[in-house]
Each structure stands twice: as structure tokens, then as C-alpha cells.
Design a protein around this motif. Sequence first.
Motif, PDB file in Angstrom:
ATOM      1  N   VAL A 117       0.855  -1.102   0.154  1.00 56.70           N
ATOM      2  CA  VAL A 117       0.126   0.176  -0.082  1.00 56.70           C
ATOM      3  C   VAL A 117       0.842   1.217  -0.119  1.00 56.70           C
ATOM      4  O   VAL A 117       2.138   1.259   0.282  1.00 56.70           O
ATOM      5  N   LYS A 118       0.466   2.279  -0.470  1.00 56.92           N
ATOM      6  CA  LYS A 118       0.898   3.646  -0.333  1.00 56.92           C
ATOM      7  C   LYS A 118       1.511   3.807   1.052  1.00 56.92           C
ATOM      8  O   LYS A 118       0.631   3.866   1.985  1.00 56.92           O
ATOM      9  N   GLY A 119       2.827   4.546   1.264  1.00 57.47           N
ATOM     10  CA  GLY A 119       3.340   5.126   2.472  1.00 57.47           C
ATOM     11  C   GLY A 119       4.667   4.697   2.657  1.00 57.47           C
ATOM     12  O   GLY A 119       5.439   4.154   1.816  1.00 57.47           O
ATOM     13  N   ASN A 120       5.181   4.966   3.820  1.00 54.82           N
ATOM     14  CA  ASN A 120       6.519   4.556   4.326  1.00 54.82           C
ATOM     15  C   ASN A 120       6.626   3.502   4.820  1.00 54.82           C
ATOM     16  O   ASN A 120       6.027   3.081   5.947  1.00 54.82           O
ATOM     17  N   TYR A 121       7.517   2.563   4.408  1.00 55.94           N
ATOM     18  CA  TYR A 121       7.831   1.291   5.015  1.00 55.94           C
ATOM     19  C   TYR A 121       9.216   1.380   5.865  1.00 55.94           C
ATOM     20  O   TYR A 121      10.040   2.008   5.449  1.00 55.94           O
ATOM     21  N   SER A 122       9.334   0.779   6.921  1.00 56.88           N
ATOM     22  CA  SER A 122      10.163   0.962   8.048  1.00 56.88           C
ATOM     23  C   SER A 122      11.401  -0.443   7.532  1.00 56.88           C
ATOM     24  O   SER A 122      10.603  -1.449   7.791  1.00 56.88           O
ATOM     25  N   VAL A 123      12.548  -0.301   7.439  1.00 53.63           N
ATOM     26  CA  VAL A 123      13.495  -1.355   7.368  1.00 53.63           C
ATOM     27  C   VAL A 123      14.435  -1.201   8.463  1.00 53.63           C
ATOM     28  O   VAL A 123      15.279  -0.451   8.320  1.00 53.63           O
ATOM     29  N   LYS A 124      14.734  -2.252   9.175  1.00 53.00           N
ATOM     30  CA  LYS A 124      15.669  -2.224  10.023  1.00 53.00           C
ATOM     31  C   LYS A 124      16.283  -3.637  10.032  1.00 53.00           C
ATOM     32  O   LYS A 124      15.923  -4.568   9.596  1.00 53.00           O
ATOM     33  N   VAL A 125      17.819  -3.451  10.226  1.00 52.07           N
ATOM     34  CA  VAL A 125      18.697  -4.336   9.950  1.00 52.07           C
ATOM     35  C   VAL A 125      19.403  -5.056  11.395  1.00 52.07           C
ATOM     36  O   VAL A 125      19.789  -3.918  12.124  1.00 52.07           O
ATOM     37  N   TYR A 126      19.161  -6.010  11.634  1.00 54.93           N
ATOM     38  CA  TYR A 126      19.844  -6.700  13.068  1.00 54.93           C
ATOM     39  C   TYR A 126      21.158  -7.608  12.637  1.00 54.93           C
ATOM     40  O   TYR A 126      20.810  -8.475  11.818  1.00 54.93           O
ATOM     41  N   VAL A 127      22.235  -7.572  13.318  1.00 55.71           N
ATOM     42  CA  VAL A 127      23.301  -8.614  13.243  1.00 55.71           C
ATOM     43  C   VAL A 127      23.563  -8.945  14.593  1.00 55.71           C
ATOM     44  O   VAL A 127      23.741  -8.226  15.519  1.00 55.71           O
ATOM     45  N   GLU A 128      23.570 -10.409  14.783  1.00 57.33           N
ATOM     46  CA  GLU A 128      23.575 -10.983  16.154  1.00 57.33           C
ATOM     47  C   GLU A 128      22.765 -10.253  17.382  1.00 57.33           C
ATOM     48  O   GLU A 128      23.222 -10.371  18.277  1.00 57.33           O
ATOM     49  N   GLY A 129      21.423  -9.958  16.763  1.00 55.03           N
ATOM     50  CA  GLY A 129      20.686  -9.510  17.753  1.00 55.03           C
ATOM     51  C   GLY A 129      20.797  -8.066  18.318  1.00 55.03           C
ATOM     52  O   GLY A 129      19.809  -7.546  18.882  1.00 55.03           O
ATOM     53  N   ASN A 130      21.826  -7.172  17.536  1.00 53.57           N
ATOM     54  CA  ASN A 130      21.883  -5.889  17.398  1.00 53.57           C
ATOM     55  C   ASN A 130      21.250  -5.192  16.414  1.00 53.57           C
ATOM     56  O   ASN A 130      21.733  -5.555  15.441  1.00 53.57           O
ATOM     57  N   ILE A 131      20.494  -4.255  16.786  1.00 52.96           N
ATOM     58  CA  ILE A 131      20.172  -3.484  15.718  1.00 52.96           C
ATOM     59  C   ILE A 131      21.461  -2.521  15.127  1.00 52.96           C
ATOM     60  O   ILE A 131      22.044  -1.929  16.142  1.00 52.96           O
ATOM     61  N   VAL A 132      21.566  -2.523  13.991  1.00 54.13           N
ATOM     62  CA  VAL A 132      22.722  -2.001  13.434  1.00 54.13           C
ATOM     63  C   VAL A 132      22.611  -1.030  12.276  1.00 54.13           C
ATOM     64  O   VAL A 132      23.385  -0.290  11.920  1.00 54.13           O
ATOM     65  N   GLY A 133      21.279  -0.904  11.592  1.00 56.02           N
ATOM     66  CA  GLY A 133      20.969   0.044  10.860  1.00 56.02           C
ATOM     67  C   GLY A 133      19.364   0.024  10.359  1.00 56.02           C
ATOM     68  O   GLY A 133      18.804  -0.897  10.706  1.00 56.02           O
TER      69      GLY A 133
END
Length: 146
Positions: A117-133
Amino acid sequence: MDLSQKVKIGGALRVNTVAATAMRLRGNGKYAETTKAQKAEAIRVTFRIEGNEIATPGDKTAYIVIQNPSGKVLSEKGTFTSNDGKELPYTDTDVVDYKNVDRDVVMFVEKIPQKFVKGNYSVKVYVEGNIVGATKLELKDAFLGL
């Protein structure tokens, strides 16, 4: 702070240049970039894990969490435990062979059952359980609904 804690903090992996791109499947079977919600069928997430001499080399588990504009996780495949002890749902996972040097990672999420759908999608990257980006992906309405 004792030395072991300093080493743990210094050995944490860092990520830069997180990018998310919506993709559509063309008639020839190849994917092409799109900004239209109605045409999107997959999402490509790219990021670079920075080299770190203190970090231990080996297989590192990377998770991506993609949330639609209403906050629901897209194409949930399971859960993982973050370093703060929370169980979080994830969209896709990959094991990265990390060798203490910069490493580019491309994760491709396809076969997403939900319609975009139209809008902003949030993309989060985790490595080894830590949010890194993290990054945002904006999808627009198609012109005249096409």
C-alpha cells in the motif's frame, strides 16, 4: 568499565549505507526497480558490514524487519531474540561469513503475500541480535491507478 566489557563494545559490528528498494517482476523474468505500491512484488535490502579487527570472525546471522505503514511486519517468517531480551518478528534472515573486512550484503525478499500500500515502510537490520541500521522505503500510488 573492565577490559572484557570494552572489548565486547569495541567488537560489535557496525553497518553503513542501508538501502531498500521495491522491485517488480518484468515480463522477461527479471526484476526492475519501482516506486509504485501497486507494482511492487519484492524488496531488495542492501547494506555493508564494516570491517572490525576486534570482532570475532565467522558466521554472523543477519535479520531484516520490514514494517508496512501501519506497523505490521511484512511476510513474517519467525522470531529472534534481540540483545535486550525481546522476541522480535523478522521478515528475512541470512547467514553472513564475516572475515573482519568490509562485507556487502544483499537480501532479497520475494513471495510477499500481503499487497503493498502507499506509504513509508520501515526497514531495520539486525546482526547477532543488535540493531545496526535502519532506513525508510517510500511507495507511491500509481499514476491514474495504473
